[in-house]
Design an enzyme around this catalytic site. Structure first.
Site, mmCIF file in Angstrom:
data_model
loop_
_atom_site.group_PDB
_atom_site.id
_atom_site.type_symbol
_atom_site.label_atom_id
_atom_site.label_comp_id
_atom_site.label_asym_id
_atom_site.label_seq_id
_atom_site.Cartn_x
_atom_site.Cartn_y
_atom_site.Cartn_z
ATOM 1 N N HIS A 185 0.814 -1.214 0.000
ATOM 2 C CA HIS A 185 0.000 0.000 0.000
ATOM 3 C C HIS A 185 0.850 1.269 0.000
ATOM 4 O O HIS A 185 0.342 2.346 -0.305
ATOM 5 C CB HIS A 185 -0.920 0.006 1.228
ATOM 6 C CG HIS A 185 -1.859 1.167 1.261
ATOM 7 N ND1 HIS A 185 -2.890 1.311 0.362
ATOM 8 C CD2 HIS A 185 -1.913 2.253 2.066
ATOM 9 C CE1 HIS A 185 -3.551 2.428 0.610
ATOM 10 N NE2 HIS A 185 -2.983 3.013 1.638
ATOM 11 N N CYS A 186 2.137 1.161 0.319
ATOM 12 C CA CYS A 186 2.942 2.370 0.530
ATOM 13 C C CYS A 186 3.690 2.829 -0.716
ATOM 14 O O CYS A 186 3.417 3.898 -1.255
ATOM 15 C CB CYS A 186 3.935 2.143 1.671
ATOM 16 S SG CYS A 186 3.159 1.953 3.287
ATOM 17 N N ILE A 187 4.646 2.033 -1.168
ATOM 18 C CA ILE A 187 5.594 2.500 -2.186
ATOM 19 C C ILE A 187 4.935 2.798 -3.527
ATOM 20 O O ILE A 187 5.283 3.778 -4.186
ATOM 21 C CB ILE A 187 6.750 1.489 -2.365
ATOM 22 C CG1 ILE A 187 7.344 1.116 -1.007
ATOM 23 C CG2 ILE A 187 7.833 2.084 -3.253
ATOM 24 C CD1 ILE A 187 7.845 2.297 -0.210
ATOM 25 N N ASP A 233 2.139 6.173 -2.151
ATOM 26 C CA ASP A 233 2.460 7.354 -1.351
ATOM 27 C C ASP A 233 3.235 8.441 -2.106
ATOM 28 O O ASP A 233 2.959 9.634 -1.906
ATOM 29 C CB ASP A 233 3.235 6.951 -0.096
ATOM 30 C CG ASP A 233 2.387 6.089 0.831
ATOM 31 O OD1 ASP A 233 1.171 5.978 0.584
ATOM 32 O OD2 ASP A 233 2.943 5.522 1.785
#
Length: 440
Positions: free
Chosen positions: A274-276, A279
């Site tokens: 979900h992050c890299i 974001d």
């Protein structure tokens, strides 16, 4: 208000509400319960709520036994009733922050959560946002909502941002978890920072106060941008090494022997989690409001999103060795999760690889020992299959997308006609079998 809430935090009599019980919220709720706080979890999923209240975990990082122990001590409860937020002294928002179809921030979950908080806000409450987001979110979206009824932040109510730093699949005995990962905290006022820092002081081993929520918000984005840019750099190096006939993994290992000035990153089939993948685009979107084009970030995104196509090309190359076309071939996809040894498939590069292979006429068979069923981007539900000897023998190519430890790589290379290895998982296999492997 400040002293009363501070005393409740230090006395562990403050009730903690965790809004959103997913990969971020449930580990935080479990850790807060173990620290001695009574925790009330909120989620829109009645199924999740029921499972927590039965002591059943659906997150790999949280053991069901831990939830059972907390339930027995009345230290954790879950509900869908947002009106109960008023019971809590501390409310921590841990909801998703995805991108919309045009790769702009989708703030509906934060907005909905903050509206629910605002409807129940009372004097003496501390509200903390943990969801990763662009700088300014805490002040621009949450603060005006919770002050709507005349309560002033820093006086009667308190507001801070503290970014989550969850690494799925990790525990404190293996590496970093909620309890030993430093926590950055930025409050709207000094009192807000002090209260949030005091709370997190019981959750983790180190708290890092910063001057504002905006600094804390940008800190989290910078951490993930740093990784995205460096992954893009090593992915581009992999593409160059492929053209030059060099082994990128050998180059990386040799460079990593330098004891200073180098940090090891490895290439792969694309970004996941979900992050890299998400974001950095929160920051590029915000930067446009300041008339700045963040070229490094956007270029990194372009490179990383092209890696699944390179994997498709490697499959074509591997099949060519057997004089077979991609159209009509049976491809075993090894790994659906975005990282090894977890059941988290959010934004997994396996989906793009799957779509590209199917679009070119291949039959793709997904195998993942950690995942029984998953959902593709278009909403279709699919099931994985067990990795049997017959499946490996009968397929035309096996593609290692996720390097799970549960996979027996020597068995895979021995039985499959050809193997595409995007993670260097087969590096220990030498001799004649090596000729069957195409490495990223």
């Amino acid at each position: 208000m400040v002293h009363e809430l501070m005393n409740r935090i230090h006395g562990r009599s403050a009730k903690v509400g965790v809004i959103g019980l997913g990969y971020v919220g449930l580990p935080l709720a479990e850790r807060a319960g173990r620290a001695g706080f009574a925790v009330l979890g909120f989620d829109v999923s009645a199924e999740r709520v029921a499972r927590i209240n039965r002591g059943e975990s659906y997150i790999g990082d949280v053991a069901s036994d831990a939830l059972v122990a907390l339930r027995e001590r009345n230290l954790i409860e879950a509900t869908t009733d947002v009106r109960r937020m008023r019971e809590c002294d501390i409310l921590v928002i841990c909801v998703p922050t995805p991108l919309n179809p045009t790769r702009e921030p989708d703030m509906r979950y934060i907005e909905a959560a903050s509206e629910n908080v605002a409807a129940s806000i009372r004097p003496g409450q501390l509200v903390i946002l943990e969801s990763t987001t662009y700088p300014g979110t805490t002040r621009e979206l949450i603060l005006p909502r919770i002050e709507r009824n005349g309560l002033r932040v820093g006086e009667q109510i308190f507001l801070a941002f503290s970014p989550e730093r969850i690494d799925p699949g990790q525990t404190s005995s293996q590496g970093f978890s909620v309890e030993n990962t430093p926590k950055v905290v930025g409050g709207v006022t000094a009192h807000c920072t002090e209260l949030a820092s005091a709370f997190y002081g019981y959750i983790t081993s180190r708290v890092v106060p910063v001057s504002s929520p905006d600094v804390a918000e940008l800190t989290k984005l910078f951490e993930n941008v740093f990784r995205a840019v460096n992954i893009a750099l090593v992915n581009e190096l992999a593409l160059l090494c492929d053209r030059m006939g060099l082994n990128v993994w050998e180059v990386i290992e040799a460079a990593a022997t330098k004891p200073y000035g180098f940090m090891k990153f490895t290439p792969g089939p694309g970004l996941g989690g979900h992050c890299i993948p998400i974001d950095p685009f929160y920051l590029t979107w915000k930067a446009r409001a300041y008339d700045l084009t963040t070229r490094f970030i956007e270029l990194a995104g372009e490179i990383n999103t092209q890696m699944p196509r390179h994997v498709r090309d490697l499959v074509v190359r591997a099949l060519n060795r057997a004089r077979k076309p991609l159209n009509g071939s049976a491809i075993v996809l090894l790994g659906v999760a975005y990282k090894p040894d977890v059941d988290d498939y959010r934004e997994s590069p396996a989906f793009k690889v799957y779509d590209l292979l199917v679009a070119d006429g291949a039959t793709v068979i997904p195998c993942d020992p950690h995942i029984d069923e998953f959902e593709l981007h278009d909403g279709r539900r699919m099931r994985t299959v067990p990795l049997t000897d017959d499946l490996l023998r009968q397929c035309d190519c096996a593609v290692i997308v996720t390097n799970h430890r549960a996979f027996d790589y020597e068995r895979i290379v021995t039985l499959a006609p050809v193997v595409v290895d995007t993670r260097n998982a087969t590096r220990s296999i030498q001799g004649p079998l090596r000729a069957k492997i195409v490495v990223l």
